[in-house]
Structures are given as C-alpha cells and as structure tokens.
Design an enzyme around this catalytic site. Structure first.
Site, PDB file in Angstrom:
ATOM      1  N   CYS A 168      -8.577  14.600  24.333  1.00 53.86           N
ATOM      2  CA  CYS A 168      -8.461  13.922  23.282  1.00 53.86           C
ATOM      3  C   CYS A 168      -9.135  15.065  21.597  1.00 53.86           C
ATOM      4  O   CYS A 168      -8.681  15.531  21.010  1.00 53.86           O
ATOM      5  CB  CYS A 168      -8.346  13.395  22.222  1.00 53.86           C
ATOM      6  SG  CYS A 168      -6.848  11.364  23.252  1.00 53.86           S
ATOM      7  N   SER A 188      -7.094  15.513  31.995  1.00 48.42           N
ATOM      8  CA  SER A 188      -5.205  14.847  31.594  1.00 48.42           C
ATOM      9  C   SER A 188      -4.636  15.987  31.390  1.00 48.42           C
ATOM     10  O   SER A 188      -5.167  16.578  30.342  1.00 48.42           O
ATOM     11  CB  SER A 188      -5.001  13.618  29.996  1.00 48.42           C
ATOM     12  OG  SER A 188      -4.269  13.247  29.856  1.00 48.42           O
ATOM     13  N   LYS A 227      -9.941  20.310  15.727  1.00 49.72           N
ATOM     14  CA  LYS A 227      -8.274  20.521  15.347  1.00 49.72           C
ATOM     15  C   LYS A 227      -7.882  21.499  15.060  1.00 49.72           C
ATOM     16  O   LYS A 227      -6.771  22.087  14.675  1.00 49.72           O
ATOM     17  CB  LYS A 227      -8.372  19.210  14.589  1.00 49.72           C
ATOM     18  CG  LYS A 227      -8.987  17.704  15.334  1.00 49.72           C
ATOM     19  CD  LYS A 227      -7.062  17.839  16.661  1.00 49.72           C
ATOM     20  CE  LYS A 227      -8.075  16.456  17.365  1.00 49.72           C
ATOM     21  NZ  LYS A 227      -7.190  16.266  18.266  1.00 49.72           N
ATOM     22  N   GLU A 230      -7.136  24.077  18.369  1.00 51.37           N
ATOM     23  CA  GLU A 230      -6.173  23.293  18.687  1.00 51.37           C
ATOM     24  C   GLU A 230      -5.144  23.594  17.965  1.00 51.37           C
ATOM     25  O   GLU A 230      -4.168  23.635  18.914  1.00 51.37           O
ATOM     26  CB  GLU A 230      -6.967  21.791  18.586  1.00 51.37           C
ATOM     27  CG  GLU A 230      -5.427  21.476  19.585  1.00 51.37           C
ATOM     28  CD  GLU A 230      -5.895  19.436  19.452  1.00 51.37           C
ATOM     29  OE1 GLU A 230      -6.091  19.038  20.491  1.00 51.37           O
ATOM     30  OE2 GLU A 230      -6.195  18.627  18.314  1.00 51.37           O
ATOM     31  N   GLU A 235      -0.331  27.669  22.808  1.00 51.55           N
ATOM     32  CA  GLU A 235       1.092  27.093  23.990  1.00 51.55           C
ATOM     33  C   GLU A 235       1.765  26.048  22.890  1.00 51.55           C
ATOM     34  O   GLU A 235       2.093  24.701  23.411  1.00 51.55           O
ATOM     35  CB  GLU A 235      -0.044  26.047  25.205  1.00 51.55           C
ATOM     36  CG  GLU A 235      -1.673  25.066  24.544  1.00 51.55           C
ATOM     37  CD  GLU A 235      -2.276  26.254  24.235  1.00 51.55           C
ATOM     38  OE1 GLU A 235      -3.810  25.670  25.073  1.00 51.55           O
ATOM     39  OE2 GLU A 235      -2.490  27.434  24.340  1.00 51.55           O
TER      40      GLU A 235
END
Length: 410
Positions: A168, A188, A227, A230, A235
């Site tokens: 996250c 993950s 963020k 990100e 991708e």
C-alpha cells in the site's frame, strides 16, 4: 522555487531543497529513510533523486521551510472542474478526513468526512472514498496471502514467497525496489487502494457515471507526497481493458490522473471560496462512498494488518474474530508483532500465523529485512509504512510548526 504545473508522465525529482533557505542544520537527514540528503553540516544540502522515495518527511520536518515539492496538479484540477465535458472523481484517503479540518480552524484530528464530501461536491467532484478501494485491497491482498500460506504449508514454494509484504505504501515499495530488489517476490501483487480506486473509477465507474472513460478525470486526495510518484508510474495505465471489452479502440489511460495532498485540497477549496468549516454535510453520490471499518483504519500503522487478519480469519475458519481489535499491532512501537493460531477448515488443521507491523521505516525495517535475507525470519505477513504513525503523519499533511506532533495525538 515554484512548483511546476502537473504534466502526465512519470514524476522524478519530486522533492527539492532551496539552497538559499537551507541552513545545513541536518534535521532533514534525521528523517530521511534512505540517506538521500547530501551535504555537509552548515552548508546547503541537496536531494539525491536516485535514492529519494518521495515521502516528504524531510519537508514537513524542516524548521526553515527550505524543502518543497516540485510538482503540483492544483491548476490542472481546477481547469478540469470547470470543464462541463469532464467528470472529476475525487478519491479521498482515510487520513485526509482527520487532518484537512485544521486548515480551516477546526480542532486537530476532528473527523470531517461528511463536511469534506460536501465541500468537494460543491466544488464539482464526484465522491469516491478510498476506503471503498481499501476494502478491495483487503480482499485481494488477504486472498493472496491465504494462497501463499496454503501453498507454503503444503510444500509448494513456487506459489509465492513468505513473508508477504503489504504493497500500500509507495515509499516502501520504492525502498524495496532500490535497496532490496531480491525481496520483490515477497511484495504483494495487489495495487494500493489509490490505484485500485483509479482503475475502478474508469472501468466499472464508467457505467456508474454513464460516461466514457476518457471523460473521467480521477483526482486522489492523499496525506502522502509519494502517492504523486506512484500515480505517475507507467505500469498504472491499464484502463484500456474497458475499451477492449467493449470493442472500442482508444489510447490507454492513467489510473489516477492527478494527486493532491491534504494541503493542496485545502488550497483548492480556498481558491474556490469554499469554507470546509461551514460546508453542508453530504453522504456521497454513489456506492463508492460506502465502506467498512476495515478500510477506515488503513491510515494508521497496523491498520492494514489488522484488517487483513480479520479477513483471513473469516475465510480460513468461516467465523468472525471474537474480538475484531488486534491490540498487539496497534500503538506506536516501531516494530509490533502478533501470533494467531486458528483452525483452517480448508486444510483441516490448526495453522499458526505470525505477523509484524513496521512504521517509521528508516529506523526499523532493515533488521527484519536482513533476517529474511538470512533465512531466519519466522514471520508470514509484514505490513510496512514509511512514515511514523502511518499515513496520518504523511508528507502531504498540514505542516505543524508549533513543536507538537501528529504522532503524539494518535
């Protein structure tokens, strides 16, 4: 230095130090998790962008306001809100609703969810609560963990490495990529809630809003500067699947078009002459404003793990945890852990799961990672958040110069 207007494409060099203001006091170095701040004491410092994870902790802890972001989507978002042919979807992180109020004179930490919904609705946003996406994350990340755990118990080492790391926190992901790339198989594969929200808004959300994806502009409102990096990663550009499914050809779209920090959202509302403190409360305008308590606790250290354990317990045993609060992973200790033994109805045997939670990453995560590298770790699932206390203390939150700390008020 003035922040540049946001342009699509991967962001680099997000955090910069203004040499004219820097006193070389080294405060920034103490809060940098990767040693990205260079420069001798007493002289102006600089940021090594190859090492920087964009967390903004140096910025919010600089006593001289010498550090700033170089990218802002504020002007772009205002233009999109004024465009009648665009639906602007506001994706609101859980930590924002307990911080943005202080920018409008409300008590620190006051929960202003419905007022924030109302103010953003007045500004022209559709409401997409990131808690909705956090609930999706728990289902995806939790299911992946169960799959890896079962495979491990049954001797299948190729189904996914343990311990599984949460995915996250973008600063943590970047840290792992640059410093411990051999452990990336432990990460993950689930997108973060921000990225899931952007994808859902432009695929299923296109049906909810009855608009083509190219007319939807997603804006996440985050307590975190990382963020922005990100959201800009190449991708995270996969909404093309909607067009493939519906037989239409179009260019691909970024999941999240723009990111505003908590500070920038308060700026936006003020520029539009909207006072959050007096805004009418609003319940939302779709199912995307619905969520569980599990999604809400994502903003604090231990929240992701607690939500994941609740889900895993339900799936493995068929029953809810007798007590939903997982006390051992709460609080502000740098590394917390818990051990849960339960009867796995799928395997027909008792299974013991050991989990760990790490925050204030730069001071606490390396010993755990070194243990994993050495093969001596007995953890199955590890949550990592870069910032002390979790997202509530992120680099995009209101900056407090009074000498007190957000973390001390959690």
């Amino acid at each position: 230095m003035t922040a540049t207007t946001y342009q699509p494409g991967e962001i680099s060099g997000l955090i910069e130090i203004q040499a004219a203001k820097c006193k070389g006091c080294d405060a920034c170095k103490k809060f940098c998790p990767t040693g990205a701040i260079e420069g001798a004491s007493g002289a102006a410092h600089r940021v090594d962008h190859d090492k920087c994870v964009g967390c903004g902790q140096c910025m919010i802890n600089c006593p001289f306001d010498a550090i700033e972001e170089t990218h802002s989507a504020l002007e772009t978002v205002i233009k999109k809100l004024a465009d009648k042919n665009t639906t602007v979807v506001g994706i609101i992180a859980p930590a924002v609703r307990v911080a943005v109020g202080e920018e409008f004179g409300l008590p620190r930490g006051e929960l202003v969810t419905k007022k924030l919904y109302g103010a953003m609705n007045q500004a022209g946003f559709k409401i997409f609560d990131c808690n909705f996406a956090a609930d999706l994350t728990i289902m995806e990340e939790g299911s992946e963990f169960i799959h890896r755990l079962h495979a491990n118990v049954q001797g299948d080492k190729d189904a996914g490495a343990l311990p599984q790391f949460t995915s996250c926190c973008p600063a943590w992901v970047r840290y792992l990529e640059t410093k411990y790339p051999s452990l990336l198989p432990n990460l993950s594969t689930a997108k973060s809630p921000q990225q899931m929200a952007g994808t859902v808004a432009k695929t299923y959300g296109a049906k909810v809003y009855n608009m083509a994806p190219e007319q939807i502009f997603t804006v996440s409102v985050m307590p975190c500067t990382a963020k922005k990096v990100e959201a800009s990663r190449p991708e995270f550009n996969d909404a093309w699947s909607y067009h493939k499914e519906h037989g239409r050809h179009a260019d691909s779209y970024q999941d999240v078009d723009a990111v505003l920090t908590t500070r920038e959202m308060s700026q936006l509302l003020k520029l539009l002459n909207i006072d959050l403190a007096t805004a009418d409360e609003f319940d939302g305008d779709s199912l995307f404003a619905e969520y569980t308590g599990a999604g809400t606790i994502f903003g604090a250290t231990g929240g992701v793990m607690e939500a994941a354990v609740r889900t895993a317990h339900k799936v493995l045993t068929g029953e809810e945890m007798a007590r939903l609060e997982l006390e051992p992973v709460r609080g502000l200790q740098g590394v917390k852990d818990a051990e849960i033994t339960l009867f796995d109805k799928h395997l027909g045997q008792n299974v013991t799961v050991k989990v760990a939670v790490v925050h204030d990453m730069g001071n606490n995560v390396e010993p755990l990672l070194n243990d994993i590298m050495a093969g001596t770790s007995d953890y199955h699932f590890i949550e990592v958040m870069n910032c002390a206390g979790g997202c509530v203390n992120g680099g995009g939150q209101p900056i407090d110069r009074s000498g007190s700390s957000w973390v001390g008020n959690i």
